[in-house]
Design a protein around this motif. Structure first.
Motif, PDB file in Angstrom:
ATOM      1  N   ALA A  10       0.846  -1.193   0.000  1.00  0.00           N
ATOM      2  CA  ALA A  10       0.000   0.000   0.000  1.00  0.00           C
ATOM      3  C   ALA A  10       0.877   1.236   0.000  1.00  0.00           C
ATOM      4  O   ALA A  10       1.913   1.284   0.644  1.00  0.00           O
ATOM      5  CB  ALA A  10      -0.913  -0.005   1.221  1.00  0.00           C
ATOM      6  N   LEU A  12       0.819   5.829  -0.742  1.00  0.00           N
ATOM      7  CA  LEU A  12       0.190   7.053  -1.204  1.00  0.00           C
ATOM      8  C   LEU A  12       0.775   7.361  -2.571  1.00  0.00           C
ATOM      9  O   LEU A  12       1.937   7.740  -2.687  1.00  0.00           O
ATOM     10  CB  LEU A  12       0.456   8.207  -0.232  1.00  0.00           C
ATOM     11  CG  LEU A  12      -0.401   8.246   1.027  1.00  0.00           C
ATOM     12  CD1 LEU A  12       0.163   9.259   2.006  1.00  0.00           C
ATOM     13  CD2 LEU A  12      -1.836   8.601   0.678  1.00  0.00           C
ATOM     14  N   PRO A 127      -4.284   6.454  -1.008  1.00  0.00           N
ATOM     15  CA  PRO A 127      -3.735   5.136  -0.659  1.00  0.00           C
ATOM     16  C   PRO A 127      -4.239   4.052  -1.613  1.00  0.00           C
ATOM     17  O   PRO A 127      -5.446   3.813  -1.710  1.00  0.00           O
ATOM     18  CB  PRO A 127      -4.255   4.897   0.764  1.00  0.00           C
ATOM     19  CG  PRO A 127      -4.670   6.240   1.269  1.00  0.00           C
ATOM     20  CD  PRO A 127      -5.112   6.998   0.069  1.00  0.00           C
TER      21      PRO A 127
END
Length: 237
Positions: A10, A12, A127
């Motif tokens: 994961a 940003l 995200p």
């Protein structure tokens, strides 16, 4: 020639560029396990005809959001994009962009917002995880997860655009689904029904039951009673 990416953590994301991935996208599960939106209607994302297609699977995330698993496929020498908007009157739409670099024909992934008034694109972060993508000629395919979305109803916008190297050009919307309940795979079945989809007919008007009298019957009864009273009154004397 196929080039793609795999991202298994994961992050940003504003812009990513990788290589080597295999992405297979089909209509399997549409309307049952995944919500599908496409143009033209009922086009085949695993075929050779032009097909701009996305599917969404929404999985609940505590306390009240959802993770969206996305498939996106389209024909473009630049990029294809999935837009999400919570409000038809919203000034900006979040765009998740799967693109081919015009210089190297390699896949890259980017997130931007587009201003509905002037079309200006602005880099954004969101995200995401498990990004996979590939480019085969002018066909772009990608899958990714949007980690947390807190709006149960969203409009899906599909479109394409150009690239100049890794620079994103203007976004051209091809389809706006209108509000959809993303957790319901069949929420747009009637709106996008094609020749292979059977839609439920409107329920027939049922006869009155339970002894209740319909309004038009009441008016007719009152008219008859009034006429009878007048006739009796006229015969007196």
């Amino acid at each position: 020639m196929e080039r793609g990416l795999t991202l298994l953590v994961a992050a940003l994301v504003a812009h990513l560029s990788f290589s080597n991935a295999q992405v297979d996208i089909t209509r399997s599960g549409c309307g049952v396990t995944k919500l599908c939106v496409e143009t033209p209607d009922d086009c085949a994302p695993d075929g050779t005809d032009n097909c701009l297609f996305t599917s969404v699977i929404a999985a609940p995330v505590a306390p009240s959001g959802a993770m969206l698993s996305i498939e996106l496929r389209g024909d473009s020498s630049g990029y294809i994009a999935l837009g999400l908007s919570a409000d038809a009157s919203a000034v900006t739409t979040m765009l998740f962009i799967c693109a081919s670099s015009s210089a190297t024909n390699t896949f890259f992934f980017s997130i931007m917002t587009v201003n509905s008034a002037d079309g200006v694109l602005t880099p954004a972060t969101e995200p995401v995880s498990d990004v996979n993508g590939m480019v085969t000629g002018d066909v772009i395919k990608c899958t990714f997860n949007i980690m947390s979305v807190d709006a149960p109803t969203l409009s899906i916008i599909l479109g394409t655009g150009t690239t100049n190297g890794a620079t994103i050009g203007p976004f051209n919307a091809a389809l706006n689904s209108g509000p959809l309940v993303l957790a319901n795979p069949a929420s747009n079945v009637v709106a996008t029904a094609g020749p292979n989809v059977t839609t439920a007919a409107a329920p027939p008007t049922m006869p009155n039951s339970g002894g209740a009298v319909q309004p038009h019957a009441v008016l007719l009864l009152l008219s008859v009673l009034s006429l009878a009273v007048m006739l009796r009154g006229g015969s007196c004397g």
